[in-house]
Write an enzyme that holds these catalytic residues in place. Structure first.
Site, PDB file in Angstrom:
ATOM      1  N   ASN A  11       0.863  -1.180   0.000  1.00  0.00           N
ATOM      2  CA  ASN A  11       0.000   0.000   0.000  1.00  0.00           C
ATOM      3  C   ASN A  11       0.897   1.226   0.000  1.00  0.00           C
ATOM      4  O   ASN A  11       1.519   1.540   1.005  1.00  0.00           O
ATOM      5  CB  ASN A  11      -0.884  -0.043   1.266  1.00  0.00           C
ATOM      6  CG  ASN A  11      -1.693   1.226   1.464  1.00  0.00           C
ATOM      7  OD1 ASN A  11      -1.784   2.065   0.570  1.00  0.00           O
ATOM      8  ND2 ASN A  11      -2.279   1.363   2.643  1.00  0.00           N
ATOM      9  N   LYS A  13      -0.042   4.208  -0.183  1.00  0.00           N
ATOM     10  CA  LYS A  13      -0.730   5.363   0.426  1.00  0.00           C
ATOM     11  C   LYS A  13      -0.585   6.590  -0.481  1.00  0.00           C
ATOM     12  O   LYS A  13      -0.520   6.436  -1.691  1.00  0.00           O
ATOM     13  CB  LYS A  13      -0.202   5.622   1.845  1.00  0.00           C
ATOM     14  CG  LYS A  13      -0.189   4.355   2.687  1.00  0.00           C
ATOM     15  CD  LYS A  13       0.055   4.620   4.137  1.00  0.00           C
ATOM     16  CE  LYS A  13       0.153   3.304   4.878  1.00  0.00           C
ATOM     17  NZ  LYS A  13       0.231   3.458   6.304  1.00  0.00           N
ATOM     18  N   HIS A 101      -9.246   0.777   5.586  1.00  0.00           N
ATOM     19  CA  HIS A 101      -7.924   0.937   6.209  1.00  0.00           C
ATOM     20  C   HIS A 101      -8.094   1.806   7.460  1.00  0.00           C
ATOM     21  O   HIS A 101      -8.941   2.697   7.498  1.00  0.00           O
ATOM     22  CB  HIS A 101      -6.960   1.595   5.215  1.00  0.00           C
ATOM     23  CG  HIS A 101      -5.540   1.567   5.683  1.00  0.00           C
ATOM     24  ND1 HIS A 101      -5.057   2.455   6.627  1.00  0.00           N
ATOM     25  CD2 HIS A 101      -4.513   0.746   5.375  1.00  0.00           C
ATOM     26  CE1 HIS A 101      -3.776   2.178   6.852  1.00  0.00           C
ATOM     27  NE2 HIS A 101      -3.431   1.132   6.117  1.00  0.00           N
ATOM     28  N   GLU A 103      -6.523   4.181   8.510  1.00  0.00           N
ATOM     29  CA  GLU A 103      -6.392   5.621   8.259  1.00  0.00           C
ATOM     30  C   GLU A 103      -7.692   6.208   7.733  1.00  0.00           C
ATOM     31  O   GLU A 103      -7.883   7.425   7.767  1.00  0.00           O
ATOM     32  CB  GLU A 103      -5.222   5.866   7.291  1.00  0.00           C
ATOM     33  CG  GLU A 103      -3.891   5.649   7.997  1.00  0.00           C
ATOM     34  CD  GLU A 103      -2.750   5.228   7.096  1.00  0.00           C
ATOM     35  OE1 GLU A 103      -2.856   5.386   5.865  1.00  0.00           O
ATOM     36  OE2 GLU A 103      -1.747   4.720   7.625  1.00  0.00           O
ATOM     37  N   GLU A 173      -4.744  -5.522  10.815  1.00  0.00           N
ATOM     38  CA  GLU A 173      -3.706  -4.514  11.001  1.00  0.00           C
ATOM     39  C   GLU A 173      -3.925  -3.798  12.331  1.00  0.00           C
ATOM     40  O   GLU A 173      -4.753  -2.877  12.412  1.00  0.00           O
ATOM     41  CB  GLU A 173      -3.764  -3.481   9.873  1.00  0.00           C
ATOM     42  CG  GLU A 173      -3.559  -4.051   8.494  1.00  0.00           C
ATOM     43  CD  GLU A 173      -3.035  -2.992   7.551  1.00  0.00           C
ATOM     44  OE1 GLU A 173      -1.943  -3.192   7.013  1.00  0.00           O
ATOM     45  OE2 GLU A 173      -3.694  -1.966   7.370  1.00  0.00           O
ATOM     46  N   GLY A 179       3.243   1.612  10.810  1.00  0.00           N
ATOM     47  CA  GLY A 179       4.227   2.685  10.694  1.00  0.00           C
ATOM     48  C   GLY A 179       5.017   2.957  11.960  1.00  0.00           C
ATOM     49  O   GLY A 179       5.764   3.931  12.028  1.00  0.00           O
ATOM     50  N   SER A 218       4.042  -2.756  10.180  1.00  0.00           N
ATOM     51  CA  SER A 218       5.505  -2.806  10.336  1.00  0.00           C
ATOM     52  C   SER A 218       6.117  -4.128   9.859  1.00  0.00           C
ATOM     53  O   SER A 218       7.077  -4.616  10.474  1.00  0.00           O
ATOM     54  CB  SER A 218       5.900  -2.509  11.786  1.00  0.00           C
ATOM     55  OG  SER A 218       5.528  -1.185  12.132  1.00  0.00           O
TER      56      SER A 218
END
Ligand code: PEP
Length: 256
Positions: A11, A13, A101, A103, A173, A179, A218
């Site tokens: 991904n 992003k 996701h 985010e 996730e 991240g 990660s």
């Protein structure tokens, strides 16, 4: 039990101008040169602006890279300024779309609900695409002992009826692992993935055994092999380490 063919999906992003397609070229070349060839599907989800070019770039003979998108609207078309439908993404060359996701679920940004994620997954299928449905708990939810309940709720709330193994991928996730360089223990990953598998089988019957359940958060070349060996982990959803072909190839190498 039928073991699903793993999927390693990257991904990107909101990263990548046209020059980033050189990394896609390097990934393609690296995969073609891999001996033994990795036993997994490989997907890159670039920003929507690069989708069509990326799809053209991996169309050549011997290329096995799939192209995916990062989001879609629930409708086919209409007055939704700035949005893109699954049909548009399919025409541009996408084969799958990441939906839900963290985010996009984040209350401080897009605050997408399970119901909206479910609608997007249905839109993916309508457009002939697979839905990669993301679920995962926040750090405070994990600390509060709520991880399994949160993951169950998101899965059951976001997975539409009628899901098939061919058009559905689940990505676990943990939000706190994305991240951050942090990853759950392998026991914690196994506990969540085993639960997801159980819920999929309860919902879908035997087909639930063939749905791929990816781990994301990660993933790096250094931990990919350990994570891929965990019970019911059928691949990885990779953010940062998918931006450079060398790193992504290092992760894919775990599947050789
Ligand atoms: C992600 O955002 O889906 C992700 C897994 O990111 P990272 O690999 O950078 O943690």
């Amino acid at each position: 039990m039928t073991t699903p063919r793993p999927l390693v999906a990257g991904n990107w992003k909101m990263n990548g101008l046209v020059a980033a397609l050189d990394e896609l070229g390097a990934l393609d070349a690296g995969l073609k040169a891999s001996d033994p060839a990795p036993v997994c599907d490989v997907m890159i989800c670039p920003p929507a602006t690069l989708l069509a070019q990326a799809a053209r770039r991996v169309k050549g003979p011997g290329s096995s890279i799939l192209i995916g998108a990062q989001n879609c609207h629930r409708e086919v078309s209409g007055a939704y300024t700035g949005d893109v439908s699954a049909e548009m993404l399919a025409e541009a060359g996408a084969r799958a779309v990441i939906v839900g996701h963290s985010e996009r679920r984040d209350k401080a940004t897009y605050a997408e609900t399970d119901e909206q994620v479910m609608e997007k997954a249905q839109a993916c299928w309508r457009g002939g695409l697979s839905a990669i449905i993301c679920i995962g708990e926040t750090e405070s939810q994990r600390r509060g002992g709520e991880a399994l309940a949160v993951v169950s709720g998101q899965l059951l709330g976001s997975l539409p009826e009628g899901a098939k193994a061919e058009n559905t991928v689940i990505a676990y996730e943990p939000v706190w692992a994305i991240g951050s360089g942090l990853t759950p223990t392998v026991d914690d990953v196994a506990e969540v993935h085993d639960l997801i598998r159980k819920l999929l089988v309860e919902r879908m019957g035997n087909a639930g055994k063939r749905v791929r359940i990816l781990y994301g958060g990660s993933v790096k070349p250094a931990n990919a092999r350990e994570l891929m060996g965990v019970s019911n982990v059928n691949g990885a959803l990779v953010g940062g380490a998918s931006l450079k072909a060398a790193d992504f190839l290092g992760i894919i190498a775990a599947y050789a």
